[in-house]
Design a protein around this motif. Structure first.
Motif, PDB file in Angstrom:
ATOM      1  N   TRP A 110       0.835  -1.206   0.000  1.00  0.00           N
ATOM      2  CA  TRP A 110       0.000   0.000   0.000  1.00  0.00           C
ATOM      3  C   TRP A 110       0.866   1.251   0.000  1.00  0.00           C
ATOM      4  O   TRP A 110       0.592   2.205  -0.731  1.00  0.00           O
ATOM      5  N   VAL A 111       1.917   1.221   0.804  1.00  0.00           N
ATOM      6  CA  VAL A 111       2.798   2.387   0.909  1.00  0.00           C
ATOM      7  C   VAL A 111       3.513   2.665  -0.415  1.00  0.00           C
ATOM      8  O   VAL A 111       3.749   3.824  -0.773  1.00  0.00           O
ATOM      9  N   ASP A 112       3.835   1.612  -1.147  1.00  0.00           N
ATOM     10  CA  ASP A 112       4.536   1.775  -2.420  1.00  0.00           C
ATOM     11  C   ASP A 112       3.721   2.565  -3.444  1.00  0.00           C
ATOM     12  O   ASP A 112       4.268   3.044  -4.442  1.00  0.00           O
ATOM     13  N   GLU A 113       2.431   2.699  -3.210  1.00  0.00           N
ATOM     14  CA  GLU A 113       1.594   3.495  -4.110  1.00  0.00           C
ATOM     15  C   GLU A 113       1.943   4.979  -4.056  1.00  0.00           C
ATOM     16  O   GLU A 113       1.465   5.755  -4.886  1.00  0.00           O
ATOM     17  N   ALA A 114       2.792   5.366  -3.113  1.00  0.00           N
ATOM     18  CA  ALA A 114       3.216   6.770  -3.012  1.00  0.00           C
ATOM     19  C   ALA A 114       3.863   7.258  -4.298  1.00  0.00           C
ATOM     20  O   ALA A 114       3.799   8.445  -4.627  1.00  0.00           O
ATOM     21  N   LYS A 115       4.475   6.343  -5.049  1.00  0.00           N
ATOM     22  CA  LYS A 115       5.121   6.731  -6.308  1.00  0.00           C
ATOM     23  C   LYS A 115       4.101   7.188  -7.344  1.00  0.00           C
ATOM     24  O   LYS A 115       4.466   7.829  -8.345  1.00  0.00           O
ATOM     25  N   HIS A 116       2.832   6.862  -7.126  1.00  0.00           N
ATOM     26  CA  HIS A 116       1.780   7.282  -8.051  1.00  0.00           C
ATOM     27  C   HIS A 116       1.047   8.533  -7.565  1.00  0.00           C
ATOM     28  O   HIS A 116       0.097   8.972  -8.211  1.00  0.00           O
ATOM     29  N   TYR A 117       1.488   9.068  -6.429  1.00  0.00           N
ATOM     30  CA  TYR A 117       0.758  10.181  -5.812  1.00  0.00           C
ATOM     31  C   TYR A 117       1.587  11.460  -5.799  1.00  0.00           C
ATOM     32  O   TYR A 117       2.776  11.451  -5.479  1.00  0.00           O
ATOM     33  N   THR A 118       0.943  12.572  -6.151  1.00  0.00           N
ATOM     34  CA  THR A 118       1.566  13.888  -6.092  1.00  0.00           C
ATOM     35  C   THR A 118       0.794  14.738  -5.094  1.00  0.00           C
ATOM     36  O   THR A 118      -0.404  15.006  -5.285  1.00  0.00           O
ATOM     37  N   TYR A 119       1.467  15.154  -4.039  1.00  0.00           N
ATOM     38  CA  TYR A 119       0.776  15.899  -2.985  1.00  0.00           C
ATOM     39  C   TYR A 119       0.305  17.262  -3.475  1.00  0.00           C
ATOM     40  O   TYR A 119      -0.820  17.679  -3.188  1.00  0.00           O
ATOM     41  N   LYS A 120       1.145  17.964  -4.206  1.00  0.00           N
ATOM     42  CA  LYS A 120       0.832  19.340  -4.602  1.00  0.00           C
ATOM     43  C   LYS A 120      -0.526  19.446  -5.297  1.00  0.00           C
ATOM     44  O   LYS A 120      -1.338  20.310  -4.975  1.00  0.00           O
ATOM     45  N   GLY A 121      -0.762  18.585  -6.235  1.00  0.00           N
ATOM     46  CA  GLY A 121      -2.040  18.624  -6.937  1.00  0.00           C
ATOM     47  C   GLY A 121      -3.038  17.615  -6.416  1.00  0.00           C
ATOM     48  O   GLY A 121      -4.154  17.499  -6.940  1.00  0.00           O
ATOM     49  N   ASP A 122      -2.636  16.852  -5.374  1.00  0.00           N
ATOM     50  CA  ASP A 122      -3.484  15.789  -4.820  1.00  0.00           C
ATOM     51  C   ASP A 122      -3.991  14.879  -5.934  1.00  0.00           C
ATOM     52  O   ASP A 122      -5.183  14.618  -6.065  1.00  0.00           O
ATOM     53  N   ARG A 123      -3.019  14.396  -6.748  1.00  0.00           N
ATOM     54  CA  ARG A 123      -3.365  13.601  -7.930  1.00  0.00           C
ATOM     55  C   ARG A 123      -2.723  12.227  -7.865  1.00  0.00           C
ATOM     56  O   ARG A 123      -1.611  12.062  -7.351  1.00  0.00           O
ATOM     57  N   CYS A 124      -3.446  11.251  -8.445  1.00  0.00           N
ATOM     58  CA  CYS A 124      -2.933   9.887  -8.576  1.00  0.00           C
ATOM     59  C   CYS A 124      -2.772   9.566 -10.052  1.00  0.00           C
ATOM     60  O   CYS A 124      -3.711   9.746 -10.830  1.00  0.00           O
ATOM     61  N   THR A 125      -1.606   9.078 -10.449  1.00  0.00           N
ATOM     62  CA  THR A 125      -1.392   8.652 -11.832  1.00  0.00           C
ATOM     63  C   THR A 125      -1.756   7.186 -12.010  1.00  0.00           C
ATOM     64  O   THR A 125      -1.853   6.699 -13.136  1.00  0.00           O
ATOM     65  N   ALA A 126      -1.918   6.494 -10.913  1.00  0.00           N
ATOM     66  CA  ALA A 126      -2.386   5.101 -10.894  1.00  0.00           C
ATOM     67  C   ALA A 126      -3.052   4.904  -9.527  1.00  0.00           C
ATOM     68  O   ALA A 126      -3.308   5.878  -8.818  1.00  0.00           O
TER      69      ALA A 126
END
Length: 263
Positions: A110-126
């Protein structure tokens, strides 16, 4: 003698158990792995609460795990169907082969999903919803359970395996809201003590006992806390089967003495 050798060998290789929700080592590992991830968020959070164990959340996690379904609890958005006091509860689920399960590896996925998350825009690429719940700053209680599914897991691969469920309160991963509201010096936005970049509060972290179970909790035929090779199976059913087999062999040998040939 041969009978007991067979039973001892069987006991040694077949008895597999999974940790219960009362197992202190299991509890400590679940709490530790979550807080490790929460203290390591980037950018740093100034209001990240320390996450502690909650028995009722673990009871709910176990109850849903018994359904052996790789889908979120259908009662997740129903107030007080998931917990006797928290109206809002979040959930993460891991499924996989029994021999691949460990608390650390499941939570790390679950933590590894951080690579798909951008805090600044609160966006997920996956997919990153599991990560967002793990690091949701205001979720300060967690309860987990792991259940064995000997007949397969729905909406997974149909093979027997384990399902690991963690519930969180208050629930997080809310669309349109950052998992933690403010970045900056760790703990600067919280009252109380600061421990490894997490805000601590002894009263908030206290553990309570609950004489409670969700109304929808039923023991389904598809689940078990351990594989079907349980101690009951090993110590009672199998010895009887071995004895009956020996009796049958003796009867056949008596009726047909020349059926078995020895050199």
């Amino acid at each position: 003698m041969l009978l007991w050798v067979v039973l001892l060998l069987d006991l040694g290789v077949s008895a597999v158990t999974l940790p219960q929700i009362t197992d202190e080592k299991f509890i400590a590992e679940c709490v530790e792995e979550h807080n490790k991830a929460r203290s390591a968020v980037r950018p740093p959070a100034n209001d990240m609460l320390y996450m502690s164990w909650d028995e009722a959340l673990a009871i709910t996690a176990r109850a849903w795990g018994k359904h052996c379904n790789d889908r979120h609890n259908v009662h997740l958005r129903e107030a007080h169907y998931m917990h006797p006091t928290f109206a809002s509860v979040g959930e993460n689920i891991w499924t996989g082969p029994l021999d691949k399960f460990s608390v650390k590896s499941a939570i790390q996925k679950w933590v590894d999903e951080a690579k798909h998350y951008t805090y600044k825009g609160d966006r997920c690429t996956a997919v990153c919803s599991h990560y967002r719940q793990v690091v949701w700053a205001q979720s300060y209680k967690v309860g987990c359970a792991v259940v064995y599914c000997p007949h397969g897991i729905k909406n997974f691969d149909g093979l027997q395996g384990a399902i690991f469920v963690c519930n969180y309160a208050p629930g997080g991963d809310i669309d349109g809201i950052h998992p933690y509201g403010t970045t900056g010096n760790p703990c600067s936005g919280c009252k109380g003590e600061c421990d490894n970049k997490l805000c601590r509060n002894l009263q908030r972290e206290s553990r309570k006992s609950y004489n409670w179970a969700p109304d929808w909790d039923t023991d389904g035929p598809r689940s078990s806390v351990a594989p079907t090779n349980t101690f009951l199976d090993i110590l009672i059913v199998r010895p009887i089967a071995v004895i009956l087999t020996c009796i049958a062999a003796c009867v056949v040998h008596y009726v047909y003495p020349n059926l078995f040939c020895y050199e």
